[in-house]
Scaffold this active site. Structure first.
Site, short mmCIF file in Angstrom:
data_model
loop_
_atom_site.label_atom_id
_atom_site.label_comp_id
_atom_site.label_asym_id
_atom_site.label_seq_id
_atom_site.Cartn_x
_atom_site.Cartn_y
_atom_site.Cartn_z
N HIS A 1 0.85 -1.19 0.00
CA HIS A 1 0.00 0.00 0.00
C HIS A 1 0.89 1.24 0.00
CE1 HIS A 1 0.59 -0.93 4.37
NE2 HIS A 1 0.97 0.34 4.34
C1 T46 Z 1 3.17 0.76 6.84
C2 T46 Z 1 3.92 -0.50 7.02
C3 T46 Z 1 5.39 -0.27 7.11
C4 T46 Z 1 -3.87 -0.33 13.61
O1 T46 Z 1 -4.97 -0.52 14.17
N1 T46 Z 1 -3.11 0.74 13.97
C5 T46 Z 1 -1.91 0.99 13.41
O2 T46 Z 1 -1.25 1.98 13.79
C6 T46 Z 1 -1.43 0.11 12.37
C7 T46 Z 1 -0.09 0.37 11.70
C8 T46 Z 1 -2.20 -0.96 12.02
N2 T46 Z 1 -3.39 -1.17 12.63
C9 T46 Z 1 -4.18 -2.37 12.26
C10 T46 Z 1 -4.74 -2.38 10.85
C11 T46 Z 1 -4.75 -3.85 10.50
O3 T46 Z 1 -5.93 -4.45 10.99
O4 T46 Z 1 -3.29 -3.50 12.33
C12 T46 Z 1 -3.57 -4.42 11.30
C13 T46 Z 1 -2.34 -4.67 10.44
O5 T46 Z 1 -2.02 -3.48 9.71
P1 T46 Z 1 -1.52 -3.51 8.19
O6 T46 Z 1 -2.13 -4.65 7.47
O7 T46 Z 1 -1.72 -2.15 7.60
O8 T46 Z 1 0.05 -3.79 8.40
P2 T46 Z 1 1.22 -3.76 7.33
O9 T46 Z 1 2.35 -4.47 7.97
O10 T46 Z 1 0.79 -4.23 6.00
O11 T46 Z 1 1.61 -2.20 7.17
C14 T46 Z 1 2.09 -1.47 8.27
C15 T46 Z 1 1.42 -0.11 8.39
O12 T46 Z 1 -0.01 -0.28 8.41
C16 T46 Z 1 1.74 0.79 7.23
O13 T46 Z 1 1.31 2.11 7.52
O14 T46 Z 1 3.66 1.70 6.24
O15 T46 Z 1 3.50 -1.27 8.15
#
Ligand code: T46
Length: 133
Positions: A50
């Site tokens: 993303h």
């Molecule tokens: C990024 C990369 C490096 C939250 O509730 N609060 C938060 O601050 C974050 C980061 C995530 N979440 C929840 C949203 C999803 O249900 O945690 C779950 C996993 O998040 P996500 O699928 O977005 O994780 P990644 O590892 O794909 O991405 C993350 C960050 O979201 C993103 O901003 O730049 O790490």
């Protein structure tokens, strides 16, 4: 211009070991509103895929390693995060992917904004459209 931009975190070590201090607007070039960390990533799993509309981040592997891919819709670059004294700046409107997490990887991320699902661009074609490449 390269998409890869580092910030150095000088270790404040002595004979007991090392310590790194991260200070907003000093070692980290923005006011930190949020900190999160990714750990226990299963082998073979990739994360990210993303971009963000309005978010500055610095990512540092405090232990272990992972491979970060950054893509501005035109150029794609990759780099290994494998040092607790080097942070990678991830700006907004940059597509990011994380691959090849080591078993012990703890990826610490400092963020300039609170969490907002509406800030995410999760479709690569939408991302390219927004970038207007
Ligand atoms: C990024 C990369 C490096 C939250 O509730 N609060 C938060 O601050 C974050 C980061 C995530 N979440 C929840 C949203 C999803 O249900 O945690 C779950 C996993 O998040 P996500 O699928 O977005 O994780 P990644 O590892 O794909 O991405 C993350 C960050 O979201 C993103 O901003 O730049 O790490």
């Amino acid at each position: 211009m390269s998409l890869i931009e580092w910030v150095d975190f000088p270790p404040l070590g002595d004979d007991r070991g090392s310590l790194v201090a991260l200070e907003a607007e000093n070692t980290v070039p923005f006011v930190i509103k949020r900190v999160y960390y990714i750990f226990g990533t299963q082998q073979g799993v990739a994360r990210g895929f993303h971009a963000h509309k309005n978010l500055q981040q610095v990512a540092v592997c405090v232990t272990g390693s992972c491979r970060m891919v950054l893509d501005d819709g035109k150029n794609r670059e990759e780099v290994w995060l494998d040092s607790p004294i080097k942070g990678l700046i991830i700006s907004d409107l940059v597509w990011r992917e994380m691959h090849d997490f080591s078993e012990d990887c703890v990826l610490l991320v400092l963020a300039s904004e609170h969490y907002d699902e509406n800030d995410y661009i999760r479709d690569y074609e939408d991302f390219k459209h927004i970038k207007r490449w």
